[in-house]
Design a protein around this motif. Sequence first.
Motif, PDB file in Angstrom:
ATOM      1  N   THR A   1       8.248 -10.762   2.994  1.00  0.00           N
ATOM      2  CA  THR A   1       7.463 -10.031   3.986  1.00  0.00           C
ATOM      3  C   THR A   1       6.571 -10.973   4.768  1.00  0.00           C
ATOM      4  O   THR A   1       6.452 -10.878   5.990  1.00  0.00           O
ATOM      5  CB  THR A   1       6.620  -8.939   3.295  1.00  0.00           C
ATOM      6  OG1 THR A   1       7.496  -8.066   2.574  1.00  0.00           O
ATOM      7  CG2 THR A   1       5.832  -8.132   4.297  1.00  0.00           C
ATOM      8  N   LEU A   2       5.944 -11.908   4.070  1.00  0.00           N
ATOM      9  CA  LEU A   2       5.073 -12.891   4.724  1.00  0.00           C
ATOM     10  C   LEU A   2       5.861 -13.754   5.703  1.00  0.00           C
ATOM     11  O   LEU A   2       5.448 -13.943   6.846  1.00  0.00           O
ATOM     12  CB  LEU A   2       4.401 -13.761   3.668  1.00  0.00           C
ATOM     13  CG  LEU A   2       3.466 -14.843   4.185  1.00  0.00           C
ATOM     14  CD1 LEU A   2       2.253 -14.212   4.842  1.00  0.00           C
ATOM     15  CD2 LEU A   2       3.040 -15.744   3.033  1.00  0.00           C
ATOM     16  N   VAL A   3       6.985 -14.254   5.238  1.00  0.00           N
ATOM     17  CA  VAL A   3       7.828 -15.097   6.115  1.00  0.00           C
ATOM     18  C   VAL A   3       8.324 -14.269   7.296  1.00  0.00           C
ATOM     19  O   VAL A   3       8.298 -14.736   8.443  1.00  0.00           O
ATOM     20  CB  VAL A   3       9.010 -15.684   5.315  1.00  0.00           C
ATOM     21  CG1 VAL A   3      10.018 -16.335   6.239  1.00  0.00           C
ATOM     22  CG2 VAL A   3       8.492 -16.692   4.291  1.00  0.00           C
ATOM     23  N   GLY A   4       8.749 -13.040   7.054  1.00  0.00           N
ATOM     24  CA  GLY A   4       9.252 -12.189   8.129  1.00  0.00           C
ATOM     25  C   GLY A   4       8.188 -11.809   9.133  1.00  0.00           C
ATOM     26  O   GLY A   4       8.493 -11.639  10.319  1.00  0.00           O
ATOM     27  N   SER A   5       6.951 -11.704   8.710  1.00  0.00           N
ATOM     28  CA  SER A   5       5.885 -11.329   9.636  1.00  0.00           C
ATOM     29  C   SER A   5       5.547 -12.480  10.599  1.00  0.00           C
ATOM     30  O   SER A   5       4.870 -12.272  11.599  1.00  0.00           O
ATOM     31  CB  SER A   5       4.638 -10.907   8.873  1.00  0.00           C
ATOM     32  OG  SER A   5       4.076 -12.006   8.182  1.00  0.00           O
ATOM     33  N   CYS A   6       6.025 -13.669  10.311  1.00  0.00           N
ATOM     34  CA  CYS A   6       5.773 -14.817  11.189  1.00  0.00           C
ATOM     35  C   CYS A   6       6.734 -14.862  12.370  1.00  0.00           C
ATOM     36  O   CYS A   6       6.607 -15.715  13.239  1.00  0.00           O
ATOM     37  CB  CYS A   6       5.886 -16.127  10.385  1.00  0.00           C
ATOM     38  SG  CYS A   6       4.656 -16.283   9.108  1.00  0.00           S
ATOM     39  N   TRP A   7       7.732 -13.966  12.413  1.00  0.00           N
ATOM     40  CA  TRP A   7       8.688 -13.960  13.513  1.00  0.00           C
ATOM     41  C   TRP A   7       8.003 -13.609  14.777  1.00  0.00           C
ATOM     42  O   TRP A   7       7.669 -12.805  15.328  1.00  0.00           O
ATOM     43  CB  TRP A   7       9.847 -13.020  13.246  1.00  0.00           C
ATOM     44  CG  TRP A   7      10.792 -13.533  12.215  1.00  0.00           C
ATOM     45  CD1 TRP A   7      10.794 -14.768  11.643  1.00  0.00           C
ATOM     46  CD2 TRP A   7      11.881 -12.821  11.623  1.00  0.00           C
ATOM     47  NE1 TRP A   7      11.814 -14.864  10.739  1.00  0.00           N
ATOM     48  CE2 TRP A   7      12.492 -13.686  10.710  1.00  0.00           C
ATOM     49  CE3 TRP A   7      12.385 -11.549  11.772  1.00  0.00           C
ATOM     50  CZ2 TRP A   7      13.583 -13.328   9.960  1.00  0.00           C
ATOM     51  CZ3 TRP A   7      13.464 -11.182  11.026  1.00  0.00           C
ATOM     52  CH2 TRP A   7      14.068 -12.059  10.133  1.00  0.00           C
TER      53      TRP A   7
END
Length: 146
Positions: free
Chosen positions: A140-146
């Motif tokens: 979720t954290l990595v995906g929110s950086c998109w």
Amino acid sequence: MTPSLVLILIASVCGGVGAVARQAILNRTAHLVIAPLHQVNAGMLCVNALGCAAAATWAIVAHHYALNPTLVACVSAGVLGGFTSFSTPAAQSAHMVGEKTAGKPGSGSASHGVWHGVWHAAAYTLVMLAVCSAAYALATLVGSCW
């Protein structure tokens, strides 16, 4: 055939695909065990962690690209639902308790075996919960950086 029945059938087939993928990983990792939790296949822990990370990533992708709800349901409930299996760890936990309850001749009281099995089952459940939660949070954290 009604559209909802078609969706259920498609999701069921997708679930079968996920279950086959899970079993393939488990077959290849059958020899790996988690040291303090003897008899526990480390592959199941990896499968569920991967599945949680994939679920978080899929939810982000589906939302970001406004994907078709039918496709989202088939992948999340079907493929990922079949891939992850939280019922298998529950069965493994029950097996651990049952195996320890039987005890070994000359190993002491049966109640010691029960508590030993309960300890193993509880520890396994906590490890599974922590690893899967961390995998979901990281994705979720990595995906929110998109």
